[in-house]
Design a protein around this motif. Structure first.
Motif: not given
Length: 257
Positions: A192-197, A219-221
């Motif tokens: 839903l929101i990515t683990r980073g968020m 999900a993020w780089s």
């Protein structure tokens, strides 16, 4: 999700600007200092306990004021409002939750901290069997966190919050979760929101958010850091007029007493 996050950011800044919450900002700074060695796992734990319900609350509020102007607690200076990294996280969390959380009617107040036993009894009666029992149990644990004396262990007393405004109706954020799709506990939050968020927006600072995003390399780089001004830059007078207009709107909605 990024496009929707930008949409909500622009809409809230233009239509519902909120004051800078210096008190909350200081708490976030202190929290990051105390958890320098375990910040990301601590944030994941907090998200699972309270952060996800806080995200649901703001998602339910998304069509109106994120911060209710008439509920400022006079005992706690600069406690109402947001700070920058909190706002950024909420933009992304709300963008990811749009399909899972129904937007509350603007005339309705979604406020978990004001939920008393009678309020929860009414909620359970309204929703009946549609409420997931696990979600309800976790939500009540979250409510107890909101009223703890020092929930983040920062040697800082938790403000009790302003009283309800007479004549307005208050409901819990859980009421706006689209339970027909999935329960809160069992849904795929990284999807839903990515683990980073998956952080508690109330106590997230920029470097802490960066650490959380780096931890989620699927999900993020990291694309680098901004060292120079971008091609677009507002003229000094244009920026001044925009900022003063925003401060005027904030002053009208959150008057000093």
């Amino acid at each position: 999700m990024a496009r929707r996050a930008v949409y909500w950011a622009q809409r809230w800044v233009d239509e519902f600007p909120a004051p800078f919450a210096l008190h909350r900002y200081k708490m976030a700074v202190e929290f990051q200092k105390r958890h320098a060695d375990d910040f990301v796992p601590t944030q994941r734990e907090l998200f699972n306990k309270v952060g996800k319900f806080r995200a649901i609350k703001y998602a339910a509020r998304r069509d109106g004021q994120l911060i209710y102007p008439s509920e400022k607690d006079p005992r706690i200076k600069d406690n109402r409002g947001m700070f920058c990294s909190m706002f950024v996280v909420l933009c992304y969390q709300v963008a990811g939750l749009e399909k899972m959380v129904v937007a509350a009617p603007i005339e309705m107040r979604v406020s978990d901290k004001k939920m008393k036993k009678d309020d929860m009894k009414k909620y359970k009666k309204r929703c009946g069997e549609s409420v997931n029992k696990t979600d309800l149990l976790n939500f009540e644990i979250y409510l107890s966190h909101l009223t703890e004396v020092d929930p983040y262990k920062l040697d800082e007393k938790n403000p009790k919050g302003a009283k309800k405004v007479r004549g307005l109706e208050y409901t819990p954020s859980l009421e706006y979760w689209n339970g027909a799709t999935s329960n809160v506990e069992g849904c795929n939050w990284p999807n839903l929101i990515t683990r980073g968020m998956m952080v508690d927006s109330k106590i997230i600072m920029p470097m802490g958010l960066l650490a959380s995003l780096v931890d989620d390399n699927e999900a993020w780089s990291v694309e680098g850091f901004l060292k120079e001004k971008t091609v677009y830059s507002e003229a000094r007078e244009e920026k001044y007029n925009r900022m003063m207009g925003q401060q005027t709107r904030i002053g009208q909605q959150f008057p000093h007493k």
